[in-house]
Design a protein around this motif. Sequence first.
Motif, mmCIF file in Angstrom:
data_model
loop_
_atom_site.group_PDB
_atom_site.id
_atom_site.type_symbol
_atom_site.label_atom_id
_atom_site.label_comp_id
_atom_site.label_asym_id
_atom_site.label_seq_id
_atom_site.Cartn_x
_atom_site.Cartn_y
_atom_site.Cartn_z
ATOM 1 N N UNK A 147 -17.050 14.788 23.768
ATOM 2 C CA UNK A 147 -17.947 15.365 24.761
ATOM 3 C C UNK A 147 -19.269 14.613 24.848
ATOM 4 N N UNK A 148 -19.738 14.086 23.711
ATOM 5 C CA UNK A 148 -21.017 13.362 23.701
ATOM 6 C C UNK A 148 -20.869 11.921 24.175
ATOM 7 N N UNK A 149 -19.632 11.439 24.323
ATOM 8 C CA UNK A 149 -19.415 10.065 24.773
ATOM 9 C C UNK A 149 -19.886 9.038 23.764
ATOM 10 N N UNK A 150 -19.545 9.264 22.497
ATOM 11 C CA UNK A 150 -20.007 8.376 21.437
ATOM 12 C C UNK A 150 -19.041 7.202 21.246
ATOM 13 N N UNK A 151 -19.544 5.983 21.155
ATOM 14 C CA UNK A 151 -18.677 4.820 20.932
ATOM 15 C C UNK A 151 -18.351 4.649 19.451
ATOM 16 N N UNK A 152 -17.251 4.001 19.190
ATOM 17 C CA UNK A 152 -16.855 3.725 17.806
ATOM 18 C C UNK A 152 -17.832 2.735 17.168
ATOM 19 N N UNK A 153 -18.053 2.907 15.868
ATOM 20 C CA UNK A 153 -19.019 2.078 15.135
ATOM 21 C C UNK A 153 -18.349 1.317 13.997
ATOM 22 N N UNK A 154 -17.762 2.046 13.046
ATOM 23 C CA UNK A 154 -17.061 1.430 11.912
ATOM 24 C C UNK A 154 -15.704 2.085 11.736
ATOM 25 N N UNK A 155 -14.773 1.303 11.167
ATOM 26 C CA UNK A 155 -13.496 1.832 10.732
ATOM 27 C C UNK A 155 -13.304 1.500 9.269
ATOM 28 N N UNK A 156 -13.186 2.514 8.418
ATOM 29 C CA UNK A 156 -13.042 2.324 6.969
ATOM 30 C C UNK A 156 -11.602 2.611 6.563
ATOM 31 N N UNK A 157 -10.988 1.667 5.885
ATOM 32 C CA UNK A 157 -9.625 1.849 5.380
ATOM 33 C C UNK A 157 -9.660 1.832 3.853
ATOM 34 N N UNK A 158 -9.046 2.849 3.243
ATOM 35 C CA UNK A 158 -8.926 2.932 1.786
ATOM 36 C C UNK A 158 -7.455 3.077 1.442
ATOM 37 N N UNK A 159 -6.995 2.314 0.469
ATOM 38 C CA UNK A 159 -5.593 2.407 0.091
ATOM 39 C C UNK A 159 -5.367 2.127 -1.375
ATOM 40 N N UNK A 208 0.833 -1.194 0.000
ATOM 41 C CA UNK A 208 0.000 0.000 0.000
ATOM 42 C C UNK A 208 0.873 1.252 0.000
ATOM 43 N N UNK A 209 0.506 2.203 -0.869
ATOM 44 C CA UNK A 209 1.177 3.489 -0.905
ATOM 45 C C UNK A 209 0.346 4.512 -0.154
ATOM 46 N N UNK A 210 -0.460 5.269 -0.880
ATOM 47 C CA UNK A 210 -1.358 6.247 -0.264
ATOM 48 C C UNK A 210 -2.511 5.506 0.407
ATOM 49 N N UNK A 211 -2.876 6.010 1.606
ATOM 50 C CA UNK A 211 -3.997 5.374 2.302
ATOM 51 C C UNK A 211 -4.628 6.363 3.268
ATOM 52 N N UNK A 212 -5.822 6.033 3.708
ATOM 53 C CA UNK A 212 -6.524 6.843 4.690
ATOM 54 C C UNK A 212 -7.468 5.943 5.465
ATOM 55 N N UNK A 213 -7.654 6.278 6.738
ATOM 56 C CA UNK A 213 -8.631 5.570 7.559
ATOM 57 C C UNK A 213 -9.631 6.570 8.117
ATOM 58 N N UNK A 214 -10.911 6.212 7.975
ATOM 59 C CA UNK A 214 -11.988 7.056 8.482
ATOM 60 C C UNK A 214 -12.768 6.253 9.507
ATOM 61 N N UNK A 215 -12.863 6.782 10.723
ATOM 62 C CA UNK A 215 -13.618 6.112 11.773
ATOM 63 C C UNK A 215 -14.960 6.802 11.971
ATOM 64 N N UNK A 216 -16.008 5.983 12.042
ATOM 65 C CA UNK A 216 -17.367 6.489 12.222
ATOM 66 C C UNK A 216 -17.858 6.063 13.599
ATOM 67 N N UNK A 217 -18.498 6.983 14.309
ATOM 68 C CA UNK A 217 -18.975 6.731 15.664
ATOM 69 C C UNK A 217 -20.495 6.538 15.659
#
Length: 732
Positions: A536-548, A395-404
């Motif tokens: 501040x809202x105390x939101x739990x993690x839901x999904x983690x998206x990885x793109x590369x 993998x070269x370029x990549x990004x991870x986006x986490x959704x709560x």
Amino acid sequence: MLCKIALGNVRRAGKDYLVYLLTLTLAVTVFYAFNTISVQVDIAGVTAQNAGMGETLGGVISWLTVFLGFVMGFLMVYANNFIMKRRKKEFGLYQVLGMSRWQVARIMAMETLFVSLAALVLGVVLGLGLSWLMVFFTASIFKTQIADFRFFFSLSAFMLTVGCLVAIFLVTLVFNLRVVARAKIIDLMSASRKNETVHVRNPWLSAVVFVVGAAAIGIAYARLLHDGLPYDGSPDGMTNFLITTVTVVVGTILFFFGLSGFLLKALQAARGLYWRGLNMVTLRQLAAKVNTVSFSMAMIAMILFLAITSVTTGMSLAGVMNENVEHGTPADYSRIITYIGEQSAAELNASSEQNGSGTRYAVTREPIDVLKASALDTVDPDSADARPFDLASIIGRSVQVDVYDSTPLGESVPLVTLNALCEAVDMPLPAGTETADMTSFGLGIMKESDYNRYLRFRGFDEIDLGEDGYLITSDMGATVNDVYNAAMAKGVTIDIAGRELYPAADAVDYEASVFQNAMFGMNSGSVVVPDELVDEAGLPLYYGYFLGDYADGVSTEEGDAYVRAYRRYGDLTDSDGAVVALWGQEATRTETYESVDSMNGLISYLAIYIGFVLVVACAAILTIQQLSGVADASGNFRILSELGTERRDIAHSVLAQQTVFFVFPLVLGIAHSCVALSVIIKLVQLFGGFAIGGAVGLTAVIFVVAYGGYFFVTYLMSKGIVGDAIRARHSL
């Protein structure tokens, strides 16, 4: 001698065998052509990109052919019934002249065999040409280039076609032998003088039944438009859908059951039209026929409805996937992790205690680095070459986006839901989706910084929400995105951690909302908010998206081969050894394109195959019914001619009757389909665009070629029967 008689009979009764031969030839043609699919995909170059596609399609088509072979077998029995009815007197004469029933049966068997062989030869010749043309159709569906086209003959397709034809022949033969074995000579000799007993119903009662049937159909339409399709399969939804289905079927039967009385009363009221020409005779004969075939007309209308809906929906879905795949593949590779929530952790821990597995589950507040965690997987785990899955090496370029999750820890009510936004802008979603997860569950929440990293990865401009701004991202269809667009355009506010947020844009950025490789929209709605509000809202993690994207020097083929290698997934745990997340879907851009091509091919072939065969079956049944009716009414036509009626007027009367029988089931089937498609379109638009223009055109072509062709043949053969009746002398 018997063989010579059989050949002579086939030549002499060619008109009677025409429908049988035409239908059987069409069956052989499509059976052979569609069962060469495995050869077609090979020539079209599909197997080089998608190994196993030919076998998959071939297996599905083969089993479907067996089923359709049974359908065509019973249809051929029905067609043969018309031939037997026309020739009973001839078979009785054979027995009067000294032939045994066994000899008559042998003649019938040989006649059926000769026609079946002719259909096989013609069908295979046409099937060969069709299969060669379908290679180009296959290449267009799978978006491949034909490097080396060649003419071919598939032995397996031929053998399967012959097997279906033999089964049809045996079923028809058994029916014919049964008729000869049970019929008495006197019944056979007097068959031409016996017409079907027609019980003419009271016109007023029939008209009432017609109105009741039309009302039931209207009620079913209203219920379907109000309740929609059972999107989530809930018991209440399925019960309502079943009631609607039964209502429309019963309404259709009653509609045709009372059609004759309605037409009779309606035209009698228009006296100028009723007494003009042969209209009175036409209407009386039409009423008598409708009385006897009302149930079959209702079933034909329902089958045509299924054919129209399946072809249109199937081809439209294929088009949707084809259009969405490029938009839905933002990277060479994507991978998802699903974080374990409070409720899921409690349920999994309880299950673990019951089965004694010892695995513990917990909720985490720290995102997991997907690129690093991938090394927990083991490639070829059961071999001497077992090794970690080093995703970072390709993998070269990549990004991870986490959704709560928008439901804070310790609470049960989401902060933002699709239902609430629908209510705020007064835009309800399609009926049937009210209890679906995507509407009742909360929307995902995303940090502004994560989203900006994603925008940089995609090459888009970054955003600035300020202290009180929010955005909604979604790659769903217009049904959902129109709600989000309306909410942001109208300035609908949301509350996160006690802070009121306002829209920072007027509409969803559709292109900048795709977080994984998929053929359909998968982001049903994520709200981008300032970073600090998530904590501040105390939101739990839901999904983690990885793109590369693959690194420089790593070709697409090399990268795809590396991630496709067999491996065992590692556990995603916290520092205490508790599992906090599970591996979700992963896909390469190539795999997504291949999946779309595979689905396109499968849906397109099945839709066209099933639709064409069903239309041919309906048209053939109507043709046989009409030819049988014209043959029964030949004496009436002769009397009309002797009374001075022009043959042209008699032909017009026959045409008017047959137009009603062909057009009315088709019109009702189209009406059923229009209502159903209006609901299906709205539902499918949840996941992406849905255009039916091209599919409607294809459906129209199928009907013009198959349905219209049978109507034309029916009229031509009916004119011949009428002409023969007029020329014949009165029987002594």
